[in-house]
Motif scaffolding. Structure first.
Motif, PDB file in Angstrom:
ATOM      1  N   THR A 164       0.833  -1.208   0.000  1.00 42.50           N
ATOM      2  CA  THR A 164       0.000   0.000   0.000  1.00 42.50           C
ATOM      3  C   THR A 164       0.866   1.256   0.000  1.00 42.50           C
ATOM      4  O   THR A 164       0.606   2.210  -0.739  1.00 42.50           O
ATOM      5  CB  THR A 164      -0.951  -0.005   1.207  1.00 42.50           C
ATOM      6  OG1 THR A 164      -1.852  -1.111   1.082  1.00 42.50           O
ATOM      7  CG2 THR A 164      -1.756   1.283   1.285  1.00 42.50           C
ATOM      8  N   GLY A 165       1.900   1.277   0.833  1.00 44.13           N
ATOM      9  CA  GLY A 165       2.814   2.410   0.841  1.00 44.13           C
ATOM     10  C   GLY A 165       3.568   2.551  -0.467  1.00 44.13           C
ATOM     11  O   GLY A 165       3.782   3.668  -0.961  1.00 44.13           O
ATOM     12  N   PRO A 212       2.069   3.258   9.887  1.00 46.81           N
ATOM     13  CA  PRO A 212       2.716   2.213   9.088  1.00 46.81           C
ATOM     14  C   PRO A 212       2.685   2.460   7.579  1.00 46.81           C
ATOM     15  O   PRO A 212       3.716   2.331   6.911  1.00 46.81           O
ATOM     16  CB  PRO A 212       1.924   0.962   9.478  1.00 46.81           C
ATOM     17  CG  PRO A 212       1.491   1.225  10.881  1.00 46.81           C
ATOM     18  CD  PRO A 212       1.164   2.687  10.920  1.00 46.81           C
ATOM     19  N   VAL A 213       1.527   2.812   7.020  1.00 49.98           N
ATOM     20  CA  VAL A 213       1.477   3.068   5.576  1.00 49.98           C
ATOM     21  C   VAL A 213       2.318   4.282   5.222  1.00 49.98           C
ATOM     22  O   VAL A 213       3.052   4.281   4.224  1.00 49.98           O
ATOM     23  CB  VAL A 213       0.020   3.250   5.104  1.00 49.98           C
ATOM     24  CG1 VAL A 213      -0.026   3.780   3.675  1.00 49.98           C
ATOM     25  CG2 VAL A 213      -0.731   1.933   5.185  1.00 49.98           C
ATOM     26  N   GLY A 214       2.249   5.325   6.044  1.00 45.81           N
ATOM     27  CA  GLY A 214       3.071   6.500   5.804  1.00 45.81           C
ATOM     28  C   GLY A 214       4.555   6.181   5.830  1.00 45.81           C
ATOM     29  O   GLY A 214       5.327   6.685   4.996  1.00 45.81           O
ATOM     30  N   GLN A 215       4.977   5.334   6.781  1.00 48.70           N
ATOM     31  CA  GLN A 215       6.391   4.955   6.854  1.00 48.70           C
ATOM     32  C   GLN A 215       6.837   4.256   5.576  1.00 48.70           C
ATOM     33  O   GLN A 215       7.913   4.538   5.029  1.00 48.70           O
ATOM     34  CB  GLN A 215       6.637   4.035   8.063  1.00 48.70           C
ATOM     35  CG  GLN A 215       6.383   4.669   9.416  1.00 48.70           C
ATOM     36  CD  GLN A 215       7.372   5.774   9.763  1.00 48.70           C
ATOM     37  OE1 GLN A 215       8.495   5.809   9.258  1.00 48.70           O
ATOM     38  NE2 GLN A 215       6.962   6.675  10.638  1.00 48.70           N
ATOM     39  N   PHE A 216       6.001   3.342   5.079  1.00 42.64           N
ATOM     40  CA  PHE A 216       6.379   2.634   3.852  1.00 42.64           C
ATOM     41  C   PHE A 216       6.246   3.521   2.623  1.00 42.64           C
ATOM     42  O   PHE A 216       6.968   3.331   1.639  1.00 42.64           O
ATOM     43  CB  PHE A 216       5.566   1.350   3.707  1.00 42.64           C
ATOM     44  CG  PHE A 216       5.947   0.290   4.701  1.00 42.64           C
ATOM     45  CD1 PHE A 216       7.272  -0.054   4.895  1.00 42.64           C
ATOM     46  CD2 PHE A 216       4.990  -0.363   5.461  1.00 42.64           C
ATOM     47  CE1 PHE A 216       7.655  -1.020   5.814  1.00 42.64           C
ATOM     48  CE2 PHE A 216       5.345  -1.336   6.381  1.00 42.64           C
ATOM     49  CZ  PHE A 216       6.681  -1.662   6.563  1.00 42.64           C
ATOM     50  N   ALA A 217       5.364   4.501   2.662  1.00 40.50           N
ATOM     51  CA  ALA A 217       5.306   5.467   1.569  1.00 40.50           C
ATOM     52  C   ALA A 217       6.576   6.304   1.530  1.00 40.50           C
ATOM     53  O   ALA A 217       7.119   6.595   0.452  1.00 40.50           O
ATOM     54  CB  ALA A 217       4.079   6.361   1.719  1.00 40.50           C
ATOM     55  N   ILE A 224       1.211  12.920  -0.538  1.00 39.88           N
ATOM     56  CA  ILE A 224       0.607  11.625  -0.242  1.00 39.88           C
ATOM     57  C   ILE A 224      -0.210  11.749   1.034  1.00 39.88           C
ATOM     58  O   ILE A 224       0.331  12.085   2.096  1.00 39.88           O
ATOM     59  CB  ILE A 224       1.685  10.522  -0.090  1.00 39.88           C
ATOM     60  CG1 ILE A 224       2.458  10.352  -1.404  1.00 39.88           C
ATOM     61  CG2 ILE A 224       1.043   9.203   0.344  1.00 39.88           C
ATOM     62  CD1 ILE A 224       3.618   9.362  -1.321  1.00 39.88           C
ATOM     63  N   ASP A 225      -1.506  11.494   0.926  1.00 37.27           N
ATOM     64  CA  ASP A 225      -2.402  11.485   2.086  1.00 37.27           C
ATOM     65  C   ASP A 225      -2.489  10.062   2.600  1.00 37.27           C
ATOM     66  O   ASP A 225      -3.261   9.245   2.103  1.00 37.27           O
ATOM     67  CB  ASP A 225      -3.779  12.007   1.672  1.00 37.27           C
ATOM     68  CG  ASP A 225      -4.836  11.848   2.775  1.00 37.27           C
ATOM     69  OD1 ASP A 225      -4.503  11.372   3.869  1.00 37.27           O
ATOM     70  OD2 ASP A 225      -6.010  12.195   2.510  1.00 37.27           O
ATOM     71  N   ALA A 226      -1.686   9.763   3.619  1.00 40.76           N
ATOM     72  CA  ALA A 226      -1.683   8.435   4.225  1.00 40.76           C
ATOM     73  C   ALA A 226      -2.488   8.416   5.521  1.00 40.76           C
ATOM     74  O   ALA A 226      -2.281   7.553   6.373  1.00 40.76           O
ATOM     75  CB  ALA A 226      -0.240   7.981   4.488  1.00 40.76           C
ATOM     76  N   VAL A 227      -3.403   9.351   5.671  1.00 40.67           N
ATOM     77  CA  VAL A 227      -4.227   9.445   6.880  1.00 40.67           C
ATOM     78  C   VAL A 227      -5.645   8.976   6.592  1.00 40.67           C
ATOM     79  O   VAL A 227      -6.133   8.006   7.164  1.00 40.67           O
ATOM     80  CB  VAL A 227      -4.242  10.888   7.426  1.00 40.67           C
ATOM     81  CG1 VAL A 227      -5.122  10.979   8.673  1.00 40.67           C
ATOM     82  CG2 VAL A 227      -2.820  11.347   7.742  1.00 40.67           C
ATOM     83  N   GLY A 228      -6.343   9.681   5.701  1.00 43.87           N
ATOM     84  CA  GLY A 228      -7.685   9.273   5.359  1.00 43.87           C
ATOM     85  C   GLY A 228      -8.754   9.896   6.233  1.00 43.87           C
ATOM     86  O   GLY A 228      -8.608  11.014   6.737  1.00 43.87           O
ATOM     87  N   LEU A 229      -9.812   9.161   6.454  1.00 48.10           N
ATOM     88  CA  LEU A 229     -11.068   9.734   6.941  1.00 48.10           C
ATOM     89  C   LEU A 229     -11.073  10.167   8.401  1.00 48.10           C
ATOM     90  O   LEU A 229     -11.985  10.883   8.819  1.00 48.10           O
ATOM     91  CB  LEU A 229     -12.212   8.759   6.684  1.00 48.10           C
ATOM     92  CG  LEU A 229     -12.244   7.421   7.429  1.00 48.10           C
ATOM     93  CD1 LEU A 229     -12.960   7.511   8.762  1.00 48.10           C
ATOM     94  CD2 LEU A 229     -12.949   6.364   6.563  1.00 48.10           C
ATOM     95  N   PRO A 255      -3.566   6.978  -0.443  1.00 49.52           N
ATOM     96  CA  PRO A 255      -3.751   5.617   0.063  1.00 49.52           C
ATOM     97  C   PRO A 255      -4.610   5.566   1.319  1.00 49.52           C
ATOM     98  O   PRO A 255      -5.095   4.506   1.697  1.00 49.52           O
ATOM     99  CB  PRO A 255      -2.319   5.173   0.382  1.00 49.52           C
ATOM    100  CG  PRO A 255      -1.639   6.441   0.786  1.00 49.52           C
ATOM    101  CD  PRO A 255      -2.250   7.525  -0.077  1.00 49.52           C
ATOM    102  N   GLY A 256      -4.797   6.711   1.993  1.00 45.96           N
ATOM    103  CA  GLY A 256      -5.627   6.744   3.188  1.00 45.96           C
ATOM    104  C   GLY A 256      -7.074   6.424   2.848  1.00 45.96           C
ATOM    105  O   GLY A 256      -7.607   6.888   1.838  1.00 45.96           O
ATOM    106  N   VAL A 257      -7.725   5.628   3.702  1.00 48.14           N
ATOM    107  CA  VAL A 257      -9.087   5.171   3.420  1.00 48.14           C
ATOM    108  C   VAL A 257     -10.090   6.298   3.627  1.00 48.14           C
ATOM    109  O   VAL A 257     -10.096   6.970   4.659  1.00 48.14           O
ATOM    110  CB  VAL A 257      -9.456   3.988   4.338  1.00 48.14           C
ATOM    111  CG1 VAL A 257     -10.928   3.614   4.188  1.00 48.14           C
ATOM    112  CG2 VAL A 257      -8.572   2.791   4.025  1.00 48.14           C
ATOM    113  N   TYR A 258     -10.954   6.499   2.632  1.00 49.02           N
ATOM    114  CA  TYR A 258     -12.127   7.365   2.758  1.00 49.02           C
ATOM    115  C   TYR A 258     -13.371   6.515   2.565  1.00 49.02           C
ATOM    116  O   TYR A 258     -13.380   5.592   1.741  1.00 49.02           O
ATOM    117  CB  TYR A 258     -12.079   8.521   1.760  1.00 49.02           C
ATOM    118  CG  TYR A 258     -11.103   9.594   2.184  1.00 49.02           C
ATOM    119  CD1 TYR A 258     -11.503  10.620   3.030  1.00 49.02           C
ATOM    120  CD2 TYR A 258      -9.771   9.549   1.786  1.00 49.02           C
ATOM    121  CE1 TYR A 258     -10.606  11.588   3.454  1.00 49.02           C
ATOM    122  CE2 TYR A 258      -8.864  10.512   2.203  1.00 49.02           C
ATOM    123  CZ  TYR A 258      -9.293  11.527   3.046  1.00 49.02           C
ATOM    124  OH  TYR A 258      -8.391  12.474   3.483  1.00 49.02           O
TER     125      TYR A 258
END
Length: 409
Positions: A173-174, A196-201, A260-265, A309-312
């Protein structure tokens, strides 16, 4: 078997439930050796994702040993060690053939629920609501894996589980987030969210040629981890720190080439817009808190790219779409096309380019999972990533043997 079950908003329990069985000749039963709590599991915990039912087994990041296979599964055998992607794909539909695996037409048995909400349905997902297929998740001792000829990736090396577990979701995902950001050598990339996703991004952005990565978060342990892999950090919780101003200052006024928005909703903010979104979501006048999305659209340079990649989950308010149009930006987003990335990223791990286990902060048992959901949600105890050993006891943390059991009796 034991499994972590959703029992209502902010309520998770570890229960004894029936073992899964083969329902289709293309199924496999996996004995789970490692699983994890994902940041997107918190959207379920906090009640943001509809169509959850009491007793649903959670978890979509898992790996294990093949215990049993259906008669039409030809690529796996009992005893194989596999990582299972969180998206479920058939391999034969038009979207799978285009490698848009997360848009599979055939794996969501409840596609009508997704179609009613979104117009079309994506693939089924493990442990992530009935509108995404109603599949039991992997925070359990065993799990049924449908379309086993297509999904599971065999691990044929002796790499420990913790180095390959995150191939199930967050590493691909990242990486896809960074790929979607269309990074060119020498670019500056801004990443919101150092989970975690942000770190891999961040790590993937450097792999793809970024010269600088600016990481934005408020938690010291996450910011320190981002710095440890080369990122410049911005702590938005510090007094007098304005994210947009900081990004302009760091880019000579032009803005990052990619955001990159790795946070989301479930984004947080102490600003007025944070209060606004909190009130509107409480009143169900808005489903998501798109604070990061607003900032990223405003921050990215003219002609730049925004990757999400952040979930909305639903409907957003006050999104500055005029700015997106006026600057001519590209936006790319969506569930990860896991099957495209797992094998190439496994090769990067095998070659020593990255050890994904560096993000792990907590190793727990299934019995400890309910309390850890609260700790993860509340960002306590310096938590960065939680891995579960389904066979460890709360009284004895030593891992039990992972050889397949004979369950035929």
């Amino acid at each position: 078997m034991k499994a972590v079950c959703w029992m209502g908003k902010s309520k998770v329990e570890t229960l004894s439930v029936p073992d899964p069985t083969l329902l289709n000749p293309h199924d496999a039963i996996i004995k789970v050796t490692k699983t994890a709590i994902c940041g997107s599991d918190l959207h379920l915990y906090d009640g943001f994702i509809p169509t959850m039912e009491s007793g649903d087994i959670l978890g979509h990041e898992f790996m294990g040993i093949v215990e049993e296979v259906g008669k039409d599964v030809t690529n796996l055998k009992r005893g194989d060690r596999v990582v299972v992607p969180f998206t479920i794909a058939c391999g034969n539909c038009a979207f799978c053939k285009k490698q848009v695996w997360a848009a599979c037409d055939n794996t969501n048995a409840n596609a009508h629920l997704m179609e009613a909400a979104y117009g079309y349905s994506g693939s089924g997902l493990f442990g992530y609501s009935h509108m995404m297929g109603g599949y039991a998740g992997g925070q359990a001792q065993y799990v049924r894996v449908p379309f086993a000829n297509v999904g599971p990736l065999r691990i044929e090396s002796d790499l420990p589980d913790e180095k390959v577990l995150f191939l199930s979701d967050i590493f691909p995902t990242g990486y896809m987030a960074a790929e979607n950001a269309q990074i060119q050598p020498g670019d500056t990339v801004a990443v919101w969210g150092c989970g975690p996703v942000g770190q891999f991004a961040i790590a993937s952005a450097f792999m793809l040629g970024a010269a600088r990565v600016i990481a934005i978060d408020r938690l010291p342990e996450r910011l320190e981890m981002a710095r440890s892999i080369g990122a410049i950090t911005v702590d938005y919780s510090e007094q007098d720190v304005d994210v947009l101003t900081a990004l302009k200052d760091l880019t000579a006024g032009t803005g990052p080439d990619s955001c990159i928005d790795a946070v989301g909703l479930e984004a947080h903010s102490a600003e007025l817009q944070g209060v606004y979104d909190a009130v509107k979501t409480t009143l169900m006048m808005e489903t998501d808190r798109p604070i990061v999305l607003r900032q990223a659209i405003q921050a990215v340079r003219k002609g730049g790219t925004l990757s999400v990649p952040g979930v909305y989950g639903g409907l957003l308010d006050k999104v500055p779409f005029g700015a997106a149009f006026g600057k001519g930006i590209t936006m790319k987003m969506g569930q990860t096309n896991m099957h495209k990335y797992m094998k190439p990223l496994l090769e990067r791990i095998e070659q020593g380019q990255i050890d994904p286990s560096y993000i792990i902060s907590h190793r727990i048992t299934l019995e400890q999972a309910p309390e850890m959901y609260k700790i993860w949600r509340d960002k306590k105890d310096n938590v960065t990533k939680i891995v579960i050993d389904p066979w460890a006891s709360a009284f004895n943390q030593e891992q039990l043997p992972t050889e397949p059991e004979d369950r035929s009796a």
